[in-house]
Scaffold this motif. Structure first.
Motif, mmCIF file in Angstrom:
data_model
loop_
_atom_site.group_PDB
_atom_site.id
_atom_site.type_symbol
_atom_site.label_atom_id
_atom_site.label_comp_id
_atom_site.label_asym_id
_atom_site.label_seq_id
_atom_site.Cartn_x
_atom_site.Cartn_y
_atom_site.Cartn_z
ATOM 1 N N CYS A 1 0.824 -1.202 0.000
ATOM 2 C CA CYS A 1 0.000 0.000 0.000
ATOM 3 C C CYS A 1 0.863 1.258 0.000
ATOM 4 O O CYS A 1 0.638 2.178 -0.784
ATOM 5 N N THR B 1 2.341 2.008 -3.312
ATOM 6 C CA THR B 1 1.454 2.587 -4.325
ATOM 7 C C THR B 1 1.435 4.110 -4.241
ATOM 8 O O THR B 1 1.144 4.789 -5.230
ATOM 9 N N ALA C 1 -4.933 -7.628 -3.635
ATOM 10 C CA ALA C 1 -4.951 -8.083 -5.027
ATOM 11 C C ALA C 1 -3.609 -8.748 -5.331
ATOM 12 O O ALA C 1 -2.565 -8.092 -5.261
ATOM 13 N N GLY D 1 -2.198 -4.672 -5.309
ATOM 14 C CA GLY D 1 -3.269 -3.729 -5.036
ATOM 15 C C GLY D 1 -3.806 -3.949 -3.640
ATOM 16 O O GLY D 1 -3.748 -5.068 -3.102
ATOM 17 N N THR D 2 -4.311 -2.890 -3.024
ATOM 18 C CA THR D 2 -4.798 -2.983 -1.647
ATOM 19 C C THR D 2 -6.070 -2.167 -1.464
ATOM 20 O O THR D 2 -6.279 -1.149 -2.120
ATOM 21 N N GLY E 1 -5.117 1.358 -3.163
ATOM 22 C CA GLY E 1 -4.046 1.701 -4.094
ATOM 23 C C GLY E 1 -3.668 0.535 -4.984
ATOM 24 O O GLY E 1 -3.903 -0.627 -4.644
ATOM 25 N N VAL E 2 -3.107 0.851 -6.132
ATOM 26 C CA VAL E 2 -2.617 -0.157 -7.079
ATOM 27 C C VAL E 2 -1.221 0.264 -7.517
ATOM 28 O O VAL E 2 -0.984 1.451 -7.794
ATOM 29 N N HIS F 1 0.493 -1.999 -12.481
ATOM 30 C CA HIS F 1 -0.773 -2.683 -12.727
ATOM 31 C C HIS F 1 -1.960 -1.719 -12.832
ATOM 32 O O HIS F 1 -3.104 -2.157 -12.758
ATOM 33 N N ARG F 2 -1.689 -0.441 -13.009
ATOM 34 C CA ARG F 2 -2.786 0.523 -13.107
ATOM 35 C C ARG F 2 -3.431 0.489 -14.490
ATOM 36 O O ARG F 2 -2.835 0.064 -15.457
ATOM 37 N N VAL G 1 -7.934 -3.277 -11.974
ATOM 38 C CA VAL G 1 -7.735 -3.838 -10.640
ATOM 39 C C VAL G 1 -8.532 -3.064 -9.596
ATOM 40 O O VAL G 1 -9.214 -3.652 -8.747
ATOM 41 N N ALA G 2 -8.474 -1.737 -9.649
ATOM 42 C CA ALA G 2 -9.214 -0.925 -8.674
ATOM 43 C C ALA G 2 -10.717 -1.181 -8.783
ATOM 44 O O ALA G 2 -11.417 -1.278 -7.768
#
Length: 409
Positions: free
Chosen positions: A21, A24, A49, A57-58, A83-84, A88-89, A93-94
Motif C-alpha cells: 500500500c 502505491t 490483489a 493492489g490494496t 491503491g494499485v 498494474h494501473r 484492478v481498482a
C-alpha cells in the motif's frame, strides 16, 4: 491478467499488504507505522490483489459508527488504503476491488461507505458523492483580533495528548452527538490513529500538544497543535499548525481559538479541515485575513437506500419520490418513496411518478446535509419532474448543521 482478491491470512501477510500500500503512494512502511497500524487494521476487511505471489493492489475498511442528521448513528464502512502499484494501473484492478468491497459492505449490513479521496474522479465512478466540505485557513497572528471581544472564559491546560485521552474523548463525544459526519473513536483509535505523532510526519515541526479548555471545571473544547519554528533577523516567522479543534459550544470554540491565536513566538496560524459552517470567520474583525479555502473532505457511497436514509432525521412531514440511477450498485436503482412523518422516514420502492431524478452520487452529497437539492439542481446534477419538488425536498431534508469529519483515515 489473472488477479486474485482475498483478505490477508496472518500478520506477516498483513505487513506485506501495508508495504505494498505504501509503495502505491511512493512511500515506505516504517516499524513505527506498522506498530500503530496493525492495532487498528481489521484484517478480515482487507482486500489484497495478488498477481501470483505479489500483492499489487490494496483496499480495506474500518467498522465505523457515523453520526447522521438528528444525532443518530449508522454503521458505516470507512474505506482506506486503496491503491494499485504503477505496474498494474489502468487494468481494472481498482474496479475489481471496489466491486468486491461494496458487495462485502452490503453483505455486512452497512448502509453507507465513506472515504477520503486521493482524487475525487476515481471514486465518483463508483457512486461516491461529496458528503462533507472542509476549510483550510492561514491567518497572520496580527489579524486575529476577535469582534466584540468579551472577557476570557475558562482556563486552558496544555499537555501531552496521549496523557489526556479521557478529557479529549469527552469533548469529542459531546460534539459528535450533534455533528453529522463524525465517527465514534475507541481508546485504541485515539492512541494508534488520531494521536500518533511520528517524527517523519511532523514536516519539520515540533511534537504535538493538546490544549484543553475547561469551563466550570468541565472540559469544553480542545485543540491539537504543533509549533513550527522559524526565525528571520531575530523575529519569529514560524506558525502554529492546528490538527484538530473541537468544541461543545460557540463560547468554548471562541475561547479555544483565542488560546491558539495567543501562542507566542509564531507569526501565523494554519489549520486544516475546519467545518463548512465554522463560525470563526464571523468571530473576527478581519475575516478576509483567514484566507479560507474550501476543499472536499469525506465522500459517501449509499449502499442501501432505505437503511441509510431511514437512520437520519427530517423536518416535519411530507413525501417526495426520487428516481435513482445506480449502475454500480443496481439494487439501488428505481423509484423510491421518501414518506416523512414527524421527522422520521419510511422509504420504499414505488411505481408512482417521480418528482426528482438523480444518480447515486447525488444521494451521497445529500445524505449528511452538505448540499441541498437546489444546489445540486443549479449544478445540473438533478432533474426535476414535478413543479415545486426541489423546495419540498429541501424543506424535508434540511439540517441544522453542516456535516464535518476532522480526521483523514
Amino acid at each position: 491478467m489473472d488477479i486474485e482478491l482475498r483478505a490477508v491470512k496472518d500478520e506477516a501477510e498483513a505487513k506485506r499488504f501495508m508495504i505494498a500500500c505504501e509503495a502505491t503512494f511512493g512511500d515506505e512502511l516504517t516499524d513505527d507505522d506498522w506498530k500503530d497500524f496493525k492495532n487498528v487494521l481489521e484484517s478480515d476487511r482487507t482486500i489484497a490483489a495478488f498477481d501470483g505471489d505479489d500483492i499489487i493492489g490494496t483496499a480495506a475498511a474500518f467498522s465505523f459508527r457515523l453520526t447522521v442528521p438528528g444525532g443518530g448513528e449508522v454503521r458505516a464502512a470507512g474505506v482506506t488504503v486503496v491503491g494499485v502499484l504503477p505496474s498494474h494501473r489502468r487494468k481494472g484492478v481498482a474496479t475489481k476491488m471496489m466491486r468486491k468491497q461494496l458487495d462485502d459492505v452490503r453483505a455486512a449490513g452497512e448502509p453507507v461507505a465513506i472515504l477520503w479521496a486521493s482524487e475525487g474522479s476515481i471514486y465518483q465512478r463508483f457512486g461516491y458523492g461529496l458528503a462533507t466540505v472542509g476549510q483550510q485557513i492561514d491567518i497572520p497572528r496580527t489579524k486575529t483580533r476577535l469582534l466584540n471581544d468579551p472577557d476570557r472564559v475558562g482556563t486552558v491546560k496544555v499537555g501531552v495528548p496521549m496523557e489526556n485521552v479521557g478529557d479529549l474523548s469527552k469533548v469529542y463525544d459531546r460534539a459528535r452527538s450533534e455533528r453529522p459526519g463524525m465517527v465514534a473513536r475507541s481508546e485504541k483509535w485515539w492512541k494508534h490513529h488520531t494521536l500518533r505523532d511520528p517524527e517523519r510526519h511532523r514536516d519539520g515541526g515540533g511534537p504535538r500538544f493538546s490544549g484543553i479548555l475547561e469551563i466550570d471545571s468541565e472540559p469544553a473544547a480542545y485543540a491539537l497543535y504543533r509549533m513550527h519554528h522559524k526565525w528571520d533577523d531575530g523575529s519569529p516567522q514560524g506558525h502554529i499548525e492546528v490538527k484538530e479543534l473541537v468544541a461543545t459550544s460557540p463560547v468554548a470554540e471562541r475561547e479555544m481559538w483565542r488560546f491558539v491565536f495567543d501562542i507566542d513566538l509564531t507569526a501565523s496560524v494554519k489549520a486544516w479541515w475546519l467545518p463548512q459552517d465554522s463560525p470563526l470567520m464571523l468571530m473576527l474583525m478581519e475575516p478576509r485575513s483567514l484566507k479560507a479555502r474550501a476543499s472536499d473532505s469525506i465522500w459517501a457511497r449509499i449502499v442501501d437506500v432505505p437503511g441509510a436514509f431511514e437512520a437520519r432525521s427530517y423536518n416535519g412531514s411530507g413525501e417526495v419520490v426520487i428516481d435513482v440511477s445506480d449502475d454500480f450498485c443496481p439494487w439501488n436503482e428505481g423509484r423510491w418513496s421518501f414518506d416523512i412523518s414527524d421527522g422520521k422516514a419510511r422509504i420504499t420502492k414505488t411505481d408512482a411518478d417521480a418528482d426528482i431524478k438523480l444518480h447515486a452520487r447525488e444521494l451521497g452529497a445529500l445524505y449528511l446535509g452538505a448540499f441541498t437539492f437546489a444546489e445540486l439542481e443549479r449544478a445540473l446534477r438533478v432533474e426535476t419532474w414535478t413543479e415545486g419538488a426541489i423546495g419540498r425536498a429541501d424543506d424535508l431534508f434540511r439540517t441544522a448543521r453542516k456535516p464535518w469529519n476532522p480526521e483523514i483515515f
